[in-house]
Design a protein around this motif. Structure first.
Motif, PDB file in Angstrom:
ATOM      1  N   GLN A 282       0.829  -1.205   0.000  1.00  0.00           N
ATOM      2  CA  GLN A 282       0.000   0.000   0.000  1.00  0.00           C
ATOM      3  C   GLN A 282       0.867   1.260   0.000  1.00  0.00           C
ATOM      4  O   GLN A 282       0.497   2.276  -0.621  1.00  0.00           O
ATOM      5  CB  GLN A 282      -0.942  -0.003   1.201  1.00  0.00           C
ATOM      6  CG  GLN A 282      -2.026  -1.061   1.135  1.00  0.00           C
ATOM      7  CD  GLN A 282      -2.975  -0.873  -0.043  1.00  0.00           C
ATOM      8  OE1 GLN A 282      -3.407   0.242  -0.336  1.00  0.00           O
ATOM      9  NE2 GLN A 282      -3.310  -1.966  -0.730  1.00  0.00           N
ATOM     10  N   SER A 283       1.993   1.216   0.638  1.00  0.00           N
ATOM     11  CA  SER A 283       2.870   2.391   0.627  1.00  0.00           C
ATOM     12  C   SER A 283       3.418   2.643  -0.767  1.00  0.00           C
ATOM     13  O   SER A 283       3.558   3.796  -1.208  1.00  0.00           O
ATOM     14  CB  SER A 283       4.016   2.220   1.633  1.00  0.00           C
ATOM     15  OG  SER A 283       4.816   1.096   1.310  1.00  0.00           O
ATOM     16  N   ALA A 284       3.712   1.568  -1.499  1.00  0.00           N
ATOM     17  CA  ALA A 284       4.192   1.718  -2.874  1.00  0.00           C
ATOM     18  C   ALA A 284       3.080   2.249  -3.774  1.00  0.00           C
ATOM     19  O   ALA A 284       3.327   3.104  -4.647  1.00  0.00           O
ATOM     20  CB  ALA A 284       4.706   0.388  -3.397  1.00  0.00           C
ATOM     21  N   ILE A 285       1.855   1.765  -3.585  1.00  0.00           N
ATOM     22  CA  ILE A 285       0.717   2.274  -4.354  1.00  0.00           C
ATOM     23  C   ILE A 285       0.521   3.756  -4.073  1.00  0.00           C
ATOM     24  O   ILE A 285       0.339   4.572  -4.989  1.00  0.00           O
ATOM     25  CB  ILE A 285      -0.559   1.486  -4.018  1.00  0.00           C
ATOM     26  CG1 ILE A 285      -0.419   0.024  -4.448  1.00  0.00           C
ATOM     27  CG2 ILE A 285      -1.778   2.118  -4.700  1.00  0.00           C
ATOM     28  CD1 ILE A 285      -1.544  -0.877  -3.946  1.00  0.00           C
ATOM     29  N   SER A 286       0.578   4.125  -2.815  1.00  0.00           N
ATOM     30  CA  SER A 286       0.409   5.522  -2.420  1.00  0.00           C
ATOM     31  C   SER A 286       1.474   6.415  -3.050  1.00  0.00           C
ATOM     32  O   SER A 286       1.165   7.480  -3.599  1.00  0.00           O
ATOM     33  CB  SER A 286       0.458   5.648  -0.898  1.00  0.00           C
ATOM     34  OG  SER A 286       0.380   6.995  -0.501  1.00  0.00           O
ATOM     35  N   ALA A 287       2.718   5.972  -2.994  1.00  0.00           N
ATOM     36  CA  ALA A 287       3.810   6.779  -3.553  1.00  0.00           C
ATOM     37  C   ALA A 287       3.660   6.930  -5.059  1.00  0.00           C
ATOM     38  O   ALA A 287       3.866   8.019  -5.617  1.00  0.00           O
ATOM     39  CB  ALA A 287       5.149   6.138  -3.215  1.00  0.00           C
ATOM     40  N   ALA A 288       3.287   5.826  -5.742  1.00  0.00           N
ATOM     41  CA  ALA A 288       3.128   5.880  -7.198  1.00  0.00           C
ATOM     42  C   ALA A 288       1.955   6.777  -7.583  1.00  0.00           C
ATOM     43  O   ALA A 288       2.043   7.554  -8.544  1.00  0.00           O
ATOM     44  CB  ALA A 288       2.931   4.475  -7.752  1.00  0.00           C
ATOM     45  N   ALA A 289       0.856   6.673  -6.847  1.00  0.00           N
ATOM     46  CA  ALA A 289      -0.311   7.509  -7.125  1.00  0.00           C
ATOM     47  C   ALA A 289       0.005   8.979  -6.891  1.00  0.00           C
ATOM     48  O   ALA A 289      -0.349   9.851  -7.690  1.00  0.00           O
ATOM     49  CB  ALA A 289      -1.489   7.071  -6.259  1.00  0.00           C
ATOM     50  N   THR A 290       0.687   9.266  -5.780  1.00  0.00           N
ATOM     51  CA  THR A 290       1.050  10.654  -5.463  1.00  0.00           C
ATOM     52  C   THR A 290       1.918  11.256  -6.558  1.00  0.00           C
ATOM     53  O   THR A 290       1.700  12.384  -7.013  1.00  0.00           O
ATOM     54  CB  THR A 290       1.783  10.706  -4.116  1.00  0.00           C
ATOM     55  OG1 THR A 290       0.900  10.238  -3.080  1.00  0.00           O
ATOM     56  CG2 THR A 290       2.245  12.123  -3.798  1.00  0.00           C
ATOM     57  N   SER A 291       2.895  10.495  -7.024  1.00  0.00           N
ATOM     58  CA  SER A 291       3.778  10.971  -8.088  1.00  0.00           C
ATOM     59  C   SER A 291       3.006  11.162  -9.391  1.00  0.00           C
ATOM     60  O   SER A 291       3.188  12.171 -10.096  1.00  0.00           O
ATOM     61  CB  SER A 291       4.920   9.978  -8.295  1.00  0.00           C
ATOM     62  OG  SER A 291       5.732  10.342  -9.387  1.00  0.00           O
ATOM     63  N   LEU A 292       2.155  10.205  -9.727  1.00  0.00           N
ATOM     64  CA  LEU A 292       1.376  10.278 -10.958  1.00  0.00           C
ATOM     65  C   LEU A 292       0.479  11.510 -10.966  1.00  0.00           C
ATOM     66  O   LEU A 292       0.475  12.287 -11.932  1.00  0.00           O
ATOM     67  CB  LEU A 292       0.521   9.020 -11.106  1.00  0.00           C
ATOM     68  CG  LEU A 292      -0.385   8.965 -12.339  1.00  0.00           C
ATOM     69  CD1 LEU A 292       0.435   8.698 -13.599  1.00  0.00           C
ATOM     70  CD2 LEU A 292      -1.466   7.887 -12.168  1.00  0.00           C
ATOM     71  N   TYR A 293      -0.271  11.706  -9.887  1.00  0.00           N
ATOM     72  CA  TYR A 293      -1.208  12.822  -9.833  1.00  0.00           C
ATOM     73  C   TYR A 293      -0.455  14.158  -9.882  1.00  0.00           C
ATOM     74  O   TYR A 293      -0.895  15.098 -10.557  1.00  0.00           O
ATOM     75  CB  TYR A 293      -2.056  12.755  -8.568  1.00  0.00           C
ATOM     76  CG  TYR A 293      -2.842  11.470  -8.391  1.00  0.00           C
ATOM     77  CD1 TYR A 293      -3.152  10.636  -9.469  1.00  0.00           C
ATOM     78  CD2 TYR A 293      -3.279  11.075  -7.122  1.00  0.00           C
ATOM     79  CE1 TYR A 293      -3.863   9.458  -9.287  1.00  0.00           C
ATOM     80  CE2 TYR A 293      -3.991   9.906  -6.930  1.00  0.00           C
ATOM     81  CZ  TYR A 293      -4.283   9.098  -8.016  1.00  0.00           C
ATOM     82  OH  TYR A 293      -4.987   7.933  -7.830  1.00  0.00           O
ATOM     83  N   SER A 294       0.658  14.239  -9.191  1.00  0.00           N
ATOM     84  CA  SER A 294       1.431  15.478  -9.188  1.00  0.00           C
ATOM     85  C   SER A 294       1.947  15.814 -10.582  1.00  0.00           C
ATOM     86  O   SER A 294       1.867  16.969 -11.033  1.00  0.00           O
ATOM     87  CB  SER A 294       2.607  15.353  -8.212  1.00  0.00           C
ATOM     88  OG  SER A 294       3.444  16.490  -8.272  1.00  0.00           O
ATOM     89  N   THR A 295       2.456  14.808 -11.265  1.00  0.00           N
ATOM     90  CA  THR A 295       2.983  15.034 -12.617  1.00  0.00           C
ATOM     91  C   THR A 295       1.878  15.477 -13.565  1.00  0.00           C
ATOM     92  O   THR A 295       2.054  16.413 -14.355  1.00  0.00           O
ATOM     93  CB  THR A 295       3.643  13.755 -13.145  1.00  0.00           C
ATOM     94  OG1 THR A 295       4.706  13.374 -12.268  1.00  0.00           O
ATOM     95  CG2 THR A 295       4.209  13.970 -14.541  1.00  0.00           C
ATOM     96  N   LEU A 296       0.729  14.813 -13.495  1.00  0.00           N
ATOM     97  CA  LEU A 296      -0.378  15.157 -14.376  1.00  0.00           C
ATOM     98  C   LEU A 296      -0.918  16.556 -14.081  1.00  0.00           C
ATOM     99  O   LEU A 296      -1.211  17.325 -15.007  1.00  0.00           O
ATOM    100  CB  LEU A 296      -1.496  14.121 -14.245  1.00  0.00           C
ATOM    101  CG  LEU A 296      -1.207  12.741 -14.842  1.00  0.00           C
ATOM    102  CD1 LEU A 296      -2.295  11.747 -14.450  1.00  0.00           C
ATOM    103  CD2 LEU A 296      -1.093  12.821 -16.365  1.00  0.00           C
ATOM    104  N   LYS A 297      -1.048  16.893 -12.812  1.00  0.00           N
ATOM    105  CA  LYS A 297      -1.555  18.215 -12.454  1.00  0.00           C
ATOM    106  C   LYS A 297      -0.618  19.317 -12.935  1.00  0.00           C
ATOM    107  O   LYS A 297      -1.065  20.374 -13.416  1.00  0.00           O
ATOM    108  CB  LYS A 297      -1.738  18.309 -10.940  1.00  0.00           C
ATOM    109  CG  LYS A 297      -2.871  17.456 -10.390  1.00  0.00           C
ATOM    110  CD  LYS A 297      -4.220  18.151 -10.503  1.00  0.00           C
ATOM    111  CE  LYS A 297      -4.343  19.249  -9.470  1.00  0.00           C
ATOM    112  NZ  LYS A 297      -5.703  19.833  -9.471  1.00  0.00           N
ATOM    113  N   SER A 298       0.676  19.092 -12.824  1.00  0.00           N
ATOM    114  CA  SER A 298       1.648  20.099 -13.247  1.00  0.00           C
ATOM    115  C   SER A 298       1.666  20.242 -14.767  1.00  0.00           C
ATOM    116  O   SER A 298       1.772  21.352 -15.299  1.00  0.00           O
ATOM    117  CB  SER A 298       3.050  19.731 -12.749  1.00  0.00           C
ATOM    118  OG  SER A 298       3.107  19.738 -11.338  1.00  0.00           O
TER     119      SER A 298
END
Length: 410
Positions: A282-298
């Motif tokens: 779950q920590s890996a999923i969270s980190a990947a999701a956080t990175s993905l969303y940040s990149t897309l938003k930027s």
């Protein structure tokens, strides 16, 4: 190979609003005019006197001209490197981004006053399918067989509309190298603008379609939701077996967005994954999701985004599925992206505030071939116990459209 030009996407000045959406019943309505007559022949020689309107990049000869086709659902079009593929175009805008990598459903639109036209294709196999729409209405609900015979051979599909009149024509393709249109002498053809904005779905086989549904992706929740939202330019960027931390036979979401999503600038983007990740960290999923969303938003500041949580093909999921759903909801809230939960039917706005609860999408524990008589899973879930059926995709389209609509301004 030569790229195929297409219109640049719009950047919306204001968010999509509920008041601008089409009636969902009309959005799914079939064409009510004279039923077209369609036949296929293994030949690349058109009816005598017909004029070829070729895709951009295909070499012209004699009276050939480049057709004013408006592509939808894909980009980075290219002609093949060797004959006979030099006569056909395919998109490369979906991972692994090669000429033959497959784009699921993509389309061309054009206007014509012809009573009859011929569509050129290269037949690949039974997966080579198409669908005709006339003036915004589908002639068939799902994709239909191209009627091809010998794999690797050129074919002409003759479509007789019954009378000459100005019409807007849309052709949806899958596994369908497109070789242009032939029109009779005196008929005209013109470019038409796409309606609505660019809608894209980043996801796994739930978005891409599977063996659990028919029609080669033309009847998936994504294709139907696009019509409910009034989007003619619908880019289905799903790859089966993938997710936030799971590459499957392709690549993770994070590794795909630099080519599949960001340069294609969607106006609205759904991100649906997690099922293929749910037994992982779950920590890996969270980190990947956080990175993905940040990149897309930027990279896509004007894009309206919606995260859809972890899929559950049963009304009684194991603990890892709702846990993954919560992990993704937390990451979406931190990124200020609205979140939709398939587990509970809850819809959260960009601040993480609950704004609507529509109830769980899947009820009961059955599936096709092993029904229980309780809940919608008996008919919505295919015999593999994971993927939706055609009926399931129809239902999911209604649920997802309702959720997105609840999160839109009035």
């Amino acid at each position: 190979m030569v790229g195929y030009a297409f219109a640049a996407p719009k950047t919306p000045a204001t968010p999509w609003r509920r008041r601008d959406l089409p009636d969902p019943v009309l959005a799914e309505a079939l064409y009510a005019g004279t039923t077209p007559t369609i036949s296929t022949a293994q030949t690349t020689t058109p009816t005598s006197g017909y004029i070829k309107y070729a895709p951009a990049g295909v070499a012209l000869a004699g009276s050939d001209v480049t057709g004013p086709f408006q592509p939808a659902g894909a980009g980075d079009f290219a002609i093949g490197a060797t004959s006979p593929d030099t006569n056909y175009v395919l998109p490369r805008s979906k991972y692994p981004n090669t000429y033959a990598s497959g784009q699921s459903v993509w389309s061309v639109e054009f206007g014509t006053d012809a009573s009859i036209f011929q569509l050129r294709m290269k037949y690949i196999g039974s997966a080579t399918m198409f669908r005709l729409s006339i003036d915004g209405r589908k002639a068939s609900d799902l994709m239909q067989s191209s009627g091809g015979t010998t794999a690797g051979s050129g074919h002409l599909i003759t479509i007789d509309l019954g009378s000459a009149a100005p019409r807007r024509i849309r052709l949806d393709f899958t596994t369908f190298p497109f070789g242009g249109i032939y029109l009779p002498p005196g008929a005209s053809i013109w470019q038409v603008p796409l309606r609505g904005q660019r809608f894209m779905g980043l996801g796994d086989s739930l978005t891409d379609g599977s063996a659990g549904n028919t029609g080669a992706g033309g009847g998936t929740w994504f294709a139907r939701t696009a019509r409910h939202l009034g989007c003619a330019d619908a880019w289905e960027q799903g790859r089966g077996g993938t997710g936030y931390i799971t590459a499957g036979s392709y690549a993770t979401f994070g590794d795909r967005i630099a080519v599949d999503v960001i340069p294609n600038a969607p106006d609205l983007l759904t991100i649906w994954g997690g099922y293929n990740d749910n037994t992982g960290s779950q920590s890996a999923i969270s980190a990947a999701a956080t990175s993905l969303y940040s990149t897309l938003k930027s990279a896509l500041p004007a894009c309206q985004m919606y995260v859809i949580g972890c899929w559950s093909p049963t009304g009684s999921p194991g603990a890892s599925i709702p846990t993954t759903d919560t992990t993704l909801r937390t990451a979406a809230a931190a990124a200020s992206i609205p979140f939709i939960s398939p587990i509970t039917g809850s819809c959260y706005d960009a601040t993480g505030t609950l704004v609507a609860t529509h109830g769980r999408w899947i009820t009961g524990t059955g599936k096709v071939g092993a029904t229980t008589g309780v809940g919608n899973a008996d008919t919505w879930i295919s015999s593999d116990g994971v993927h939706p059926t055609d009926t399931g995709h129809i239902g999911l389209a209604r649920r997802i459209t309702a959720a997105i609509t609840a999160l839109m301004p009035a």
